[in-house]
Write a protein that holds these residues in place. Structure first.
Motif, short mmCIF file in Angstrom:
data_model
loop_
_atom_site.label_atom_id
_atom_site.label_comp_id
_atom_site.label_asym_id
_atom_site.label_seq_id
_atom_site.Cartn_x
_atom_site.Cartn_y
_atom_site.Cartn_z
N SER A 101 -2.53 -9.19 4.02
CA SER A 101 -3.03 -8.25 5.02
C SER A 101 -2.23 -8.32 6.32
CB SER A 101 -4.52 -8.53 5.30
OG SER A 101 -4.74 -9.90 5.57
N CYS A 145 1.99 -6.56 0.31
CA CYS A 145 1.44 -5.79 1.43
C CYS A 145 2.39 -4.66 1.84
CB CYS A 145 1.18 -6.72 2.62
SG CYS A 145 0.40 -5.91 4.03
N ALA A 181 -9.96 -17.89 5.62
CA ALA A 181 -8.99 -18.96 5.83
C ALA A 181 -9.52 -20.01 6.80
CB ALA A 181 -7.68 -18.39 6.35
N ALA A 217 -9.01 -5.75 6.11
CA ALA A 217 -8.68 -6.83 5.17
C ALA A 217 -8.28 -8.09 5.91
CB ALA A 217 -7.57 -6.38 4.23
N LEU A 218 -7.53 -7.95 7.02
CA LEU A 218 -7.10 -9.11 7.79
C LEU A 218 -8.29 -9.82 8.43
CD1 LEU A 218 -4.85 -10.87 8.94
CD2 LEU A 218 -4.62 -9.24 10.84
N LEU A 254 -3.26 -15.40 1.12
CA LEU A 254 -4.35 -14.47 1.43
C LEU A 254 -4.08 -13.71 2.73
CD1 LEU A 254 -7.23 -13.42 0.79
CD2 LEU A 254 -8.10 -15.33 2.12
N LEU A 255 -3.67 -14.43 3.76
CA LEU A 255 -3.39 -13.78 5.04
C LEU A 255 -2.14 -12.91 4.96
CD1 LEU A 255 -4.23 -16.84 7.30
CD2 LEU A 255 -5.46 -14.66 7.27
N HIS A 258 -3.74 -15.40 13.33
CA HIS A 258 -3.95 -14.11 12.65
C HIS A 258 -5.07 -13.31 13.32
CE1 HIS A 258 -1.52 -16.12 9.58
NE2 HIS A 258 -1.26 -14.92 9.10
N CYS A 294 -4.36 -19.96 1.45
CA CYS A 294 -4.69 -19.26 2.69
C CYS A 294 -3.48 -18.51 3.25
CB CYS A 294 -5.22 -20.25 3.73
SG CYS A 294 -6.87 -20.89 3.34
N SER A 332 -9.86 -11.85 5.71
CA SER A 332 -8.98 -12.95 5.32
C SER A 332 -8.96 -14.06 6.35
CB SER A 332 -7.56 -12.41 5.09
OG SER A 332 -7.54 -11.43 4.07
#
Length: 427
Positions: free
Chosen positions: A253, A379, A410, A402-403, A249-250, A310, A246, A406
């Motif tokens: 973005s 990124c 997550a 994308a964020l 992944l975050l 996020h 996670c 994500s």
């Protein structure tokens, strides 16, 4: 809580109730490491505050070229972070030695920026500086984890990050003052930054114990030294694997601070000499909220607060993309940006500490931090290329989309995991 160095055979104890309760939550070692980070961050943020303008305006590099440099800032340190965490654990909890090596290397690199007037040279110096950061980060966070009772780790990391952010708050101010007071401002800023970095190394040597015994330990046994395969095998732990995935992944973005400030400066049409002041807004909010949000993470769930932070950053991206471009909008973006850091930086480290045993704290912190940093490296490269091709606003719009995806993923992935915080504090 028990602290000791290599010259002592008896652990030092501190009360964990009554008047000493606050000391148990925030051990002296955490405060000493916070002071080191504060001083070092003054040095680092002086460079960070002027580097975007130095590269884009002074050296005339394109956003893609700056994206490469910014990617080096995040990526190279990540490549050595695993080595730093493993070496610290392998050395029998001699985390201070590895951390000190990293701090020292970064301090040596600051004066070398005076000689960096081309992209290859600047890239090499930044790579060496980030190597030092990569070496020191995991051992430092491991020392904080080991010195603190598990139920207070969120608060301890919050205190450390608040002190660290005080340096981030002071660094741009010093850079701003140097730029305004000297004719050759960039070189003067790099020279002053180097002197401050040396002071941070001295504080580490003089005030941080050589060895730290895990909080709550009754004896001082020498732990087994983990092999490299043991460190990498930590990813077999489901909790750590989910957390690492996670974080990566975050990170894919999450636009770097430098790009966000450049875009914000252009959207608001701020004078270039005010650019070094933009990080102050982020740092001030981070400083204000780091301890409260760290304590909140101790009470609820660190794994829930991390993706929620996020979501706050996503609101900031939305404001940058909105038609609202006045000074109040700039302030609002910086408030959201600082809140994002307060809800994620120390919280992620505390969550990582919960997921690994004491003898693997360095490697565990390194694994999660490496995954996140490598993702942010990617990124930075992608965002720099997208800015060059389509413009900054379009690049940010794609990143925001994308964020959003994500953050939802997550939140779902981390939610089913057992709440370690509740297990630790329950009777």
């Amino acid at each position: 809580m028990y602290l000791a160095d290599s010259r002592s055979t008896k652990p030092a104890t501190a009360p964990d109730s009554g008047p000493g309760r606050r000391q148990a939550a925030v051990p002296p070692t955490v405060l000493a490491l916070g002071a080191v980070s504060l001083i070092t961050d003054v040095s680092s943020e002086m460079v960070t505050a002027v580097l975007p303008l130095y590269v884009v305006a002074g050296l005339g590099l394109s956003p893609l070229g700056f994206g490469l440099l910014d990617g080096i800032n995040n990526g190279v340190g990540a490549l050595v972070r695993l080595a730093g965490g493993h070496l610290a654990d392998r050395g029998g909890r001699r985390h201070k030695i590895v951390a000190g090596t990293g701090y020292g290397l970064s301090a040596l690199c600051k004066p070398l920026l005076l000689l960096a007037h081309t992209l290859p040279v600047l890239s090499a110096v930044l790579a060496a500086d980030r190597t030092g950061k990569g070496l020191r980060t995991a051992p430092r966070d491991a020392m904080i984890s080991l010195a603190t009772e598990p139920e207070h780790r969120g608060r301890a990391f919050g205190v450390h990050r608040a002190m660290d952010t005080t340096g981030a708050l002071l660094g741009p101010l010093v850079a701003f003052a140097v730029l305004r007071a000297t004719a050759d401002g960039y070189d003067a800023a790099f020279a002053v930054s180097g002197c401050i970095a040396v002071l941070g190394v001295l504080v580490l040597v003089l005030f941080v114990p050589r060895r730290i015994i895990p909080a709550g330990a009754v004896t001082q046994p020498e732990p087994p030294r983990p092999a490299l395969r043991d460190s990498l095998g930590l990813l077999r732990r489901p909790e750590l694997r989910r957390l690492t995935a996670c974080a990566a992944l975050l990170g894919l973005s999450t636009v770097s601070d430098s790009f966000l400030y450049l875009l914000l400066q252009r959207e608001a049409d701020l004078p270039t000499d005010l650019f070094p002041l933009l990080p102050l807004g982020t740092a001030a909010v981070f400083l204000t909220l780091a301890v409260p949000l760290g304590a909140l993470a101790d009470r609820i769930s660190r794994r829930r607060l991390f993706p929620a932070g996020h979501g706050v950053l996503l609101l900031g991206y939305g404001l940058v993309l909105s038609p609202w471009h006045g000074l109040p909008a700039v302030v609002a973006v910086l408030v959201l940006h600082g809140t994002f850091y307060a809800a994620t930086d120390g919280v992620l480290a505390a969550a990582t500490a919960d997921a690994v045993p004491p003898q693997h704290q360095g490697a565990g912190q390194a694994l999660v931090g490496t995954g996140q940093a490598l993702a942010r490296f990617g990124c930075s490269l992608a965002f720099g290329a997208a800015w060059s091709l389509w413009g900054g606003r379009t690049a940010l719009a794609f990143t925001a989309a994308a964020l959003a995806v994500s953050a939802v993923v997550a939140a779902v992935v981390l939610r089913p995991a057992a709440d370690v915080n509740s297990a630790e504090v329950s009777p």
